[in-house]
Design an enzyme around this catalytic site. Sequence first.
Site, PDB file in Angstrom:
ATOM      1  N   TRP A 112       0.902  -1.155   0.000  1.00  0.00           N
ATOM      2  CA  TRP A 112       0.000   0.000   0.000  1.00  0.00           C
ATOM      3  C   TRP A 112       0.938   1.201   0.000  1.00  0.00           C
ATOM      4  CZ3 TRP A 112      -1.148   4.410   2.768  1.00  0.00           C
ATOM      5  CH2 TRP A 112      -2.404   4.982   2.553  1.00  0.00           C
ATOM      6  N   GLU A 156     -22.185   5.598   9.180  1.00  0.00           N
ATOM      7  CA  GLU A 156     -21.552   4.326   8.826  1.00  0.00           C
ATOM      8  C   GLU A 156     -22.108   3.788   7.493  1.00  0.00           C
ATOM      9  OE1 GLU A 156     -19.051   2.752   9.641  1.00  0.00           O
ATOM     10  OE2 GLU A 156     -19.375   0.674   9.043  1.00  0.00           O
ATOM     11  N   HIS A 163     -30.313  22.440   7.430  1.00  0.00           N
ATOM     12  CA  HIS A 163     -29.247  23.446   7.479  1.00  0.00           C
ATOM     13  C   HIS A 163     -28.229  23.251   6.378  1.00  0.00           C
ATOM     14  CE1 HIS A 163     -30.914  24.821  11.238  1.00  0.00           C
ATOM     15  NE2 HIS A 163     -30.978  23.552  11.619  1.00  0.00           N
ATOM     16  N   LYS A 194      -6.828  -2.086   5.010  1.00  0.00           N
ATOM     17  CA  LYS A 194      -7.582  -2.598   6.157  1.00  0.00           C
ATOM     18  C   LYS A 194      -6.995  -2.087   7.457  1.00  0.00           C
ATOM     19  CE  LYS A 194     -10.564  -5.280   8.109  1.00  0.00           C
ATOM     20  NZ  LYS A 194     -11.896  -4.677   8.085  1.00  0.00           N
TER      21      LYS A 194
HETATM   22  C1  G6P Z   1      -9.236   1.646   7.943  1.00  0.00           C
HETATM   23  C2  G6P Z   1     -10.205   0.552   7.564  1.00  0.00           C
HETATM   24  C3  G6P Z   1     -11.542   0.804   8.230  1.00  0.00           C
HETATM   25  C4  G6P Z   1     -11.374   0.922   9.733  1.00  0.00           C
HETATM   26  C5  G6P Z   1     -10.335   1.981  10.097  1.00  0.00           C
HETATM   27  C6  G6P Z   1      -9.968   1.918  11.564  1.00  0.00           C
HETATM   28  O1  G6P Z   1      -9.646   2.846   7.382  1.00  0.00           O
HETATM   29  O2  G6P Z   1     -10.356   0.492   6.160  1.00  0.00           O
HETATM   30  O3  G6P Z   1     -12.426  -0.265   7.948  1.00  0.00           O
HETATM   31  O4  G6P Z   1     -12.592   1.249  10.315  1.00  0.00           O
HETATM   32  O5  G6P Z   1      -9.130   1.775   9.360  1.00  0.00           O
HETATM   33  O6  G6P Z   1      -9.326   0.692  11.804  1.00  0.00           O
HETATM   34  P1  G6P Z   1      -9.261  -0.053  13.184  1.00  0.00           P
HETATM   35  O7  G6P Z   1      -8.541  -1.325  12.866  1.00  0.00           O
HETATM   36  O8  G6P Z   1      -8.486   0.830  14.103  1.00  0.00           O
HETATM   37  O9  G6P Z   1     -10.646  -0.276  13.655  1.00  0.00           O
END
Ligand code: G6P
Length: 615
Positions: free
Chosen positions: A75, A488, A511, A610
């Site tokens: 990444w 969400e 608003h 992720k």
């Molecule tokens: C990334 C993932 C999200 C996740 C966020 C926080 O952006 O793509 O799916 O909610 O990180 O990650 P964590 O592992 O701290 O919940």
Amino acid sequence: MCGIVGYIGKREAYPIIINGLKRLEYRGYDSAGIALFDGTDIQLSKTKGKVVDLEARAEKEITMKGNLGIGHTRWATHGVPNDVNSHPHYSNSGDLVIIHNGIIENYASIKKELQNRGYTFKSDTDTEVLVNLIEEVKKKENVKLGKAVQIALNGVVGAYAIAVFDRNKPDEIVVAKLGSPLAIGIGDDEFFIASDASPFIEFTNNAIYLEDEELAIVRLGRDVKVRKIKNDKLVTPHIHELQLNIEQIEKGGYDHFMMKEIYEQPSVIKDTYRGRLLADQGLIHLGGLEDYIPKFLNADRIIIIACGTSWHAGLVAEYVFEDLTRIPVEVEYASEFRYRNPIITEKDVVIAISQSGETADTLAAIKLAKEKGAFVYGICNVVGSSISRETHSGTYTHAGPEIGVASTKAFTTQITVLTMIALKLAKTKGTISKRDYMLYLHELELIPTRVEEALKSNEKIKEIAEVFKNASNFLYLGRGCNFPVALEGALKLKEISYIHAEGYPAAEMKHGPIALIDENMPVVVIAINSDHYDKVVSNIQEIKSRKGIIIAVVTEGDTAVTEMADYVMVVPKTPEMLTPLVTTIPLQLLSYHIAVLLDRNVDQPRNLAKSVTVE
Ligand code: G6P
């Protein structure tokens, strides 16, 4: 963010590395690479694209067999995703080969120094700088690889999990970690290296998780030697017995991990409260919480820190905690919290929520809160993760491995844990009546059944997705504890379908967002039976009179909203405070189906990772 994998032993390394990379691809998927070593020759193949692209290329480029190998799925941080910037990277002599997950922040100054000494660089990466720094140290100090890695890492600023080998040491891989995860699987005179245990779960159940600032020399015929990078102290590593099994990390007949994980929610919610919630006896027992209840009850306030979906779970918890416990709650993005010089005292309790337990900003925010004297409680899914180790205490969600990048089951299991904590505190504090307490316990126990009911709308939701798959924008509205669910829902759609979506508290629509409403704007409204029902009905009327299209999430048996809405997605009845656990289900399914219909890569959406281990 970035997955690393390595093997040294008697087996052929290539298939182990490729399969491992596939399992780690959720961590990064803009490029991938592999290096194999047969004791004499090294062959390296890398490419922009996914692991399948690497396989296609490696078929031609890797012609030999080797018992030592390292691989990487990237990444991008420094340097665009292309073949050259992909890992592994060679040092200038061609003797050292490295893979790296993380960021070397002072790479530019190190690069300049190395260039002055005659080093050249093919890529734009910080990683190629690091491998050459190791090479330079090795030559200059006349030391072995392990020592050179240690000295080099003492001179870098940033985060890393690395694996590096030396052409002159065919029986050894050196690994080190700071800020990014690294596990070493221990077999019978063979070793596996990976960002998490999933690449080697079929080979061994024993693993060492390196701590920050630790370096390990993994050598055949010897126990793994772990040292502290800073002071060279030898550490006796703890060998964990892994609980993972292979089924948990495979798709189990579903087309995508995301769908599998959506459908796992009834069972993982149950796993999360099993043995902790004993409704018949009126008991909640959370091992990590019991000793710290006074800390929570005497706190001036609770500060919840998290990122992404976990932050949304925190917002739901704000409603639940304040309502039940009457303790003030603030919810902050970890990335904002850590840099705004926040006022924190010993009287604050901080709850950090993280699925991966590795999110860099959340980790840094925890360290800051601890420095200021706050008690920090973690809610993590990944056992043994950095955040679970860094917090004073905590509760694990038992969601099992979440592979789909868009988080689903982590969200509902986090809310389950947070609700149990709030109920336990409220009961102890006396801010909840016995009747309500018992009701919530029983209703929480019924949530898996309610989620199963909600999942039955799948086919209907697929039809709705077909109608709206070409929309350019979506608005998501909710009130009270369903406002975070609206956020969400919008996030899920953005993440995997790339359709712009915004979540809003329904009343705030007036608003601003109301200006956007016309006959092309689908508005997803969470309009379940609640204290806010009539108000939501008014909001729906405001949208309808501006020709907006309503897709409503309603409670079974609903009539008023059902008559007004263009489409409805039905969820079963549950007490309002628990509704986020069911209203989120149709929104997950809606985003999933739209993304599939648009032929998006559901499990690996573009640009996302992720586990965000860089800030
Ligand atoms: C990334 C993932 C999200 C996740 C966020 C926080 O952006 O793509 O799916 O909610 O990180 O990650 P964590 O592992 O701290 O919940």
